[in-house]
Design a protein around this motif. Structure first.
Motif, PDB file in Angstrom:
ATOM      1  N   VAL A   1       0.945  -1.225  -0.106  1.00 23.22           N
ATOM      2  CA  VAL A   1      -0.138   0.115  -0.056  1.00 23.22           C
ATOM      3  C   VAL A   1       0.740   1.237   0.045  1.00 23.22           C
ATOM      4  O   VAL A   1       1.920   1.283   0.789  1.00 23.22           O
ATOM      5  CB  VAL A   1      -0.894  -0.095   1.322  1.00 23.22           C
ATOM      6  CG1 VAL A   1      -1.548   1.356   1.395  1.00 23.22           C
ATOM      7  CG2 VAL A   1      -1.957  -1.180   1.248  1.00 23.22           C
ATOM      8  N   GLY A   2       0.611   2.088  -0.941  1.00 19.40           N
ATOM      9  CA  GLY A   2       1.327   3.322  -1.037  1.00 19.40           C
ATOM     10  C   GLY A   2       1.601   4.082  -2.349  1.00 19.40           C
ATOM     11  O   GLY A   2       0.888   3.676  -3.295  1.00 19.40           O
ATOM     12  N   GLN A   3       2.225   5.140  -2.427  1.00 23.01           N
ATOM     13  CA  GLN A   3       2.489   5.787  -3.644  1.00 23.01           C
ATOM     14  C   GLN A   3       2.846   4.866  -4.952  1.00 23.01           C
ATOM     15  O   GLN A   3       2.098   5.291  -5.928  1.00 23.01           O
ATOM     16  CB  GLN A   3       3.749   6.870  -3.632  1.00 23.01           C
ATOM     17  CG  GLN A   3       4.014   7.626  -4.507  1.00 23.01           C
ATOM     18  CD  GLN A   3       5.134   8.293  -4.400  1.00 23.01           C
ATOM     19  OE1 GLN A   3       6.016   8.344  -3.777  1.00 23.01           O
ATOM     20  NE2 GLN A   3       5.432   9.503  -5.364  1.00 23.01           N
ATOM     21  N   THR A   4       3.672   4.116  -4.691  1.00 20.59           N
ATOM     22  CA  THR A   4       4.057   3.113  -5.824  1.00 20.59           C
ATOM     23  C   THR A   4       3.234   1.860  -5.801  1.00 20.59           C
ATOM     24  O   THR A   4       3.474   0.817  -6.717  1.00 20.59           O
ATOM     25  CB  THR A   4       5.483   2.867  -6.184  1.00 20.59           C
ATOM     26  OG1 THR A   4       5.850   2.390  -4.886  1.00 20.59           O
ATOM     27  CG2 THR A   4       5.917   4.307  -6.186  1.00 20.59           C
ATOM     28  N   GLY A   5       2.387   1.585  -4.807  1.00 20.35           N
ATOM     29  CA  GLY A   5       1.635   0.363  -4.626  1.00 20.35           C
ATOM     30  C   GLY A   5       0.146   0.693  -4.722  1.00 20.35           C
ATOM     31  O   GLY A   5      -0.363   1.335  -5.702  1.00 20.35           O
ATOM     32  N   LYS A   6      -0.672   0.065  -4.193  1.00 26.56           N
ATOM     33  CA  LYS A   6      -2.033  -0.182  -4.111  1.00 26.56           C
ATOM     34  C   LYS A   6      -2.484   1.381  -3.190  1.00 26.56           C
ATOM     35  O   LYS A   6      -1.904   1.606  -1.944  1.00 26.56           O
ATOM     36  CB  LYS A   6      -2.875  -1.269  -3.531  1.00 26.56           C
ATOM     37  CG  LYS A   6      -2.349  -2.323  -4.594  1.00 26.56           C
ATOM     38  CD  LYS A   6      -3.478  -3.295  -4.488  1.00 26.56           C
ATOM     39  CE  LYS A   6      -3.407  -4.300  -5.698  1.00 26.56           C
ATOM     40  NZ  LYS A   6      -2.276  -5.450  -5.174  1.00 26.56           N
ATOM     41  N   ILE A   7      -3.687   2.085  -3.951  1.00 28.20           N
ATOM     42  CA  ILE A   7      -4.340   3.192  -3.301  1.00 28.20           C
ATOM     43  C   ILE A   7      -5.449   2.548  -2.455  1.00 28.20           C
ATOM     44  O   ILE A   7      -6.077   2.044  -3.321  1.00 28.20           O
ATOM     45  CB  ILE A   7      -4.549   4.508  -4.227  1.00 28.20           C
ATOM     46  CG1 ILE A   7      -3.338   4.719  -4.863  1.00 28.20           C
ATOM     47  CG2 ILE A   7      -5.123   5.538  -3.152  1.00 28.20           C
ATOM     48  CD1 ILE A   7      -2.261   5.412  -4.167  1.00 28.20           C
ATOM     49  N   VAL A   8      -5.501   2.620  -1.171  1.00 27.76           N
ATOM     50  CA  VAL A   8      -6.972   2.202  -0.570  1.00 27.76           C
ATOM     51  C   VAL A   8      -7.442   3.343   0.261  1.00 27.76           C
ATOM     52  O   VAL A   8      -6.774   4.221   0.626  1.00 27.76           O
ATOM     53  CB  VAL A   8      -6.339   1.088   0.415  1.00 27.76           C
ATOM     54  CG1 VAL A   8      -5.735  -0.238  -0.324  1.00 27.76           C
ATOM     55  CG2 VAL A   8      -5.624   1.429   1.710  1.00 27.76           C
ATOM     56  N   ALA A   9      -8.557   2.984   0.233  1.00 28.92           N
ATOM     57  CA  ALA A   9      -9.575   3.838   1.192  1.00 28.92           C
ATOM     58  C   ALA A   9     -10.657   3.301   1.888  1.00 28.92           C
ATOM     59  O   ALA A   9     -12.099   3.812   1.538  1.00 28.92           O
ATOM     60  CB  ALA A   9     -10.106   5.188   0.383  1.00 28.92           C
ATOM     61  N   PRO A  10     -10.367   2.599   2.611  1.00 28.12           N
ATOM     62  CA  PRO A  10     -11.374   1.770   3.276  1.00 28.12           C
ATOM     63  C   PRO A  10     -12.247   2.454   4.386  1.00 28.12           C
ATOM     64  O   PRO A  10     -11.719   3.674   4.877  1.00 28.12           O
ATOM     65  CB  PRO A  10     -10.653   0.334   3.963  1.00 28.12           C
ATOM     66  CG  PRO A  10      -9.327   0.957   4.228  1.00 28.12           C
ATOM     67  CD  PRO A  10      -9.256   2.027   3.186  1.00 28.12           C
TER      68      PRO A  10
END
Lengths: 309, 249
Positions: free
Chosen positions: A242-251
Motif C-alpha cells: 500500500v502506498g505511492q507506488t503500490g495500491k491506493i486504498v480508502a476503506p
C-alpha cells in the motif's frame, strides 16, 4: 459529450473498479459507452450492460485481447476512441499500462489518476505522493483520463439495460506475447475494494508473524496489506504493498500495525475513513494521521485485539 | 546491444514539497534535487546487463534545464557510457518527453530503452508507454525481472493481483518497478571518471519536436489535512471507541 469507459475484467467477471470509473464518467456526461475487450468475455459484456447509467456496450472478443496486452488493446482503444470526447479507464495496473499508449496513438496528453471531476475538461489529481493536489485542464480534443477508483463511489451493478454491440477488429501488433502469471490466491477481499484493511510494516519482523494479521483479518472480513518496508524485507509479496507506488486504498477502517508512516505509505491510505495505528514508538509519524493511536507492542496488542472482537 | 536509459531530475524523495502561497505551482526553490529513484533502478539494470555481457553500450538521456547534467553525470558514474541532454527551460509534459525520446531512438537505434515507471514528482506513469506507442516498440512496464535471450526480452511485471510475464520482441521499452534491483552507490573514482565521459547537448527544436503543453495546471493546493486523533490507553479502549464512537466494527 460521449464517453468511452474501458472495462476492467478477467474475461469472466467485470471488476469493481469499472463501476467507480463509470461513476467518474457520470460526473462528466451521460452518454456512456463501455468497451469490453478480451477473449471469451461475452459474460463480462452482459454484466456491463446491466450497470446503471451505461448507454451501450462495445464487445471486442478476440484472442488478441485475451491477456490485455497493451500493444494490442491500445490500438483498439485508439481506433474506437477517436469518435468519443472522453476515454476513461480505471487507474489499475492494467489501465495504467494500456491507457497512455492509446493516448499517444491519438496524440493526446493523458491525465492520470484523477480524484475529482471539476468540469468536462478539468480534473483534480494528486502529485508528489499526494502531498499536493493539482487542478489540471486539458486542451486536447479527446480527454484521456485514468480514474482512481477509491475517489469515486461505485455506481450500481444492476438497473441498466444497454445493448451489446460486437465489433470485429483484431489488432494484433505481434510484438509481444503472454508467457504466464502468478496470481496471489486469497479468500479475503481485494485490497482496493475491502471495507477494512489491516497492514503490517517492518515492525512485524518476519513473514510468519503476518499470520497474526491474517487471523485478525478473517475475524473482521478484512484484506491484508503491507508497507513498502515489509515488502522490501521479503515478509510478503509485492501485490500487498500500500502506498505511492503500490495500491491506493480508502476503506472504512484502516489498521496500521508496526508501520512508521513514511509519506509514501501515507499517500496510499490517508483517505481511509478511520485510521488506527498500533506502534510501540510513540513518535512514529503514523500517529499524526491516526484517529486512534495505541502505543503498544504489536505482539501483545494484535492477539488481544483479536480475542476482544 | 545498445541500451538507452532515460533519467529525470526530480525533487529528492525525502523532501516534502508544499504549494506556493498563491497556489500557482509547488515551491521547488532551494530544495534538494536528485535522480528519480525509478530512473536510478533503470540505470542499474542497464549496468547489470552490461556486466553480464548482454549490453555493449549505455546511453543516458535527460531532459530539462542545464542542471539535468548533474543527473546524467550520476548515471555516468553508475556505469553509463555517454550522455545526451535535451535542454529546454520550458515545461516538458510526458507526451513531449516521449516525442523527444522517439527522435533520439531513431538516431541511436538502441535495442532496448529502460526507464522508470513513473517520476515521483508528477506521478504520471505515462512516458514509457507513450514511447512504445510512438515507436511501435513493445512495452514491458512495472518490471521486476528482465531477461534478454534470443533477440527477445522476457519481462516479469508487477500487476495488481501478483506477477505477469510477457515476452517482447526487440527493440522494446522496459519500465522499472521498485524491486527490479537495488542500485549501487557510485564510487569516488567512478564519479571522477564520469566527469570525463562524453555528454552531448541538443534541444527539442533540433530534434524537430513541438513541446507545447497540452494541459494547464490551474492551481495546486495541499490535500485535506487529517487531524491527529487520540491515543487510547489499551486494546479495550480501542475496541470500545471503534464500536461506539467510530462505529466501524
Amino acid at each position: 459529450m460521449s464517453i468511452l469507459v474501458i472495462a476492467e475484467h478477467d474475461n469472466a467477471e467485470l471488476k469493481g473498479a469499472t463501476l467507480n470509473t463509470i461513476a467518474a464518467a457520470k460526473a462528466i456526461g451521460d452518454d456512456i459507452h463501455v468497451l469490453v475487450a478480451g477473449a471469451g468475455c461475452g459474460a463480462v459484456a452482459e454484466a456491463a450492460a446491466k450497470v446503471d447509467g451505461v448507454a451501450k456496450v462495445i464487445l471486442a472478443d478476440n484472442v488478441a485481447y485475451e491477456h490485455q496486452l497493451a500493444e494490442n488493446v491500445a490500438k483498439l482503444v485508439a481506433d474506437l476512441g477517436k469518435n468519443f470526447s472522453h476515454i476513461l479507464a480505471p487507474a489499475t495496473t492494467t489501465g495504467k499500462n494500456m491507457l497512455p499508449r492509446a493516448a499517444a496513438l491519438l496524440d493526446v496528453q493523458p491525465i492520470s489518476d484523477i480524484v475529482a471531476v471539476e468540469s468536462a475538461d478539468t480534473f483534480k489529481r494528486p502529485i508528489y505522493a499526494g502531498n499536493v493536489i493539482a487542478t489540471v485542464q486539458s486542451s486536447d480534443a479527446i480527454k484521456v483520463v485514468s480514474v482512481r477508483s477509491t475517489a469515486f463511489d461505485a455506481v450500481a451493478a444492476e438497473g441498466g439495460s444497454a445493448a451489446v454491440e460486437s465489433v470485429d477488429i483484431a489488432d494484433d501488433a505481434a510484438v509481444s506475447s503472454f508467457v504466464g502469471e502468478e496470481l496471489a490466491e486469497s479468500d479475503r477481499p481485494e485490497l482496493t475494494a475491502a471495507k477494512v484493511v489491516i497492514s503490517g510494516g517492518r515492525g512485524m519482523q518476519n513473514g510468519d508473524n503476518f499470520e497474526m494479521l491474517y487471523k485478525l483479518a478473517d475475524k473482521l472480513g478484512a484484506a491484508v496489506g503491507a508497507s513498502r518496508a515489509a515488502v522490501d524485507a521479503g515478509f510478503v509479496p509485492n501485490d500487498m504493498q500500500v502506498g505511492q507506488t503500490g495500491k491506493i486504498v480508502a476503506p472504512d477502517l484502516y489498521i496500521a500495525v508496526g508501520i512508521s508512516g513514511a509519506i509514501q505509505h501515507l499517500a496510499g491510505m490517508k483517505d481511509s475513513k478511520v485510521i488506527v495505528a498500533i506502534n510501540k514508538d510513540e513518535e512514529a509519524p503514523i500517529f499524526s494521521v491516526a484517529d486512534y493511536g495505541l502505543v503498544a507492542d504489536l505482539f501483545d496488542a494484535v492477539p488481544e485485539l483479536e480475542t476482544k472482537l | 546491444m545498445k541500451v538507452l536509459v532515460a533519467v529525470k531530475r526530480v525533487v529528492d524523495y525525502n523532501v516534502k514539497v508544499r504549494p506556493k502561497a498563491d497556489g500557482s505551482d509547488v515551491d521547488t526553490a532551494n530544495v534538494k534535487m536528485s535522480i528519480n529513484p525509478f530512473c536510478e533502478i533503470a540505470v542499474e539494470e542497464a549496468v547489470r546487463l552490461k556486466e553480464k555481457g548482454v549490453v555493449s553500450e549505455i546511453v543516458a538521456v535527460s531532459m530539462g534545464p542545464k542542471q539535468c547534467q548533474e543527473q546524467i553525470r550520476t548515471a555516468l558514474a553508475l556505469g553509463a557510457d555517454r550522455g545526451i541532454l535535451v535542454e529546454t527551460a520550458e515545461e516538458l509534459q510526458p507526451l513531449a518527453v516521449a516525442k523527444c525520446l522517439k527522435a533520439i531512438v531513431e538516431k541511436e537505434e538502441p535495442q532496448m530503452v529502460i526507464m522508470g515507471k513513473q517520476s515521483i514528482d508528477g506521478d504520471n506513469n505515462q512516458t514509457g508507454q507513450m514511447l512504445g506507442a510512438l515507436t511501435g516498440m513493445a512495452q514491458g512496464t512495472f518490471a521486476s525481472e528482465v531477461v534478454v535471450e534470443d533477440g527477445a526480452v522476457k519481462v516479469t511485471r508487477e500487476i495488481d493481483g501478483g506477477l505477469q510475464t510477457v515476452e517482447l520482441k526487440l527493440p522494446a521499452v522496459v519500465t522499472t518497478d521498485l524491486r527490479l534491483n537495488e542500485p549501487r552507490y557510485a564510487s569516488l573514482p567512478n564519479i571522477m571518471k564520469a566527469k570525463k565521459k562524453p555528454l552531448d547537448t541538443t534541444t527539442p527544436a533540433d530534434l524537430g519536436v513541438d513541446i507545447t503543453p497540452r494541459t494547464k495546471t490551474l492551481k495546486v493546493e495541499p490535500p485535506a489535512e487529517r487531524q491527529a486523533g487520540v491515543k487510547v490507553a489499551d486494546v479495550a479502549e480501542l475496541v470500545e471507541k471503534l464500536k461506539n464512537e467510530a462505529k466501524v466494527i
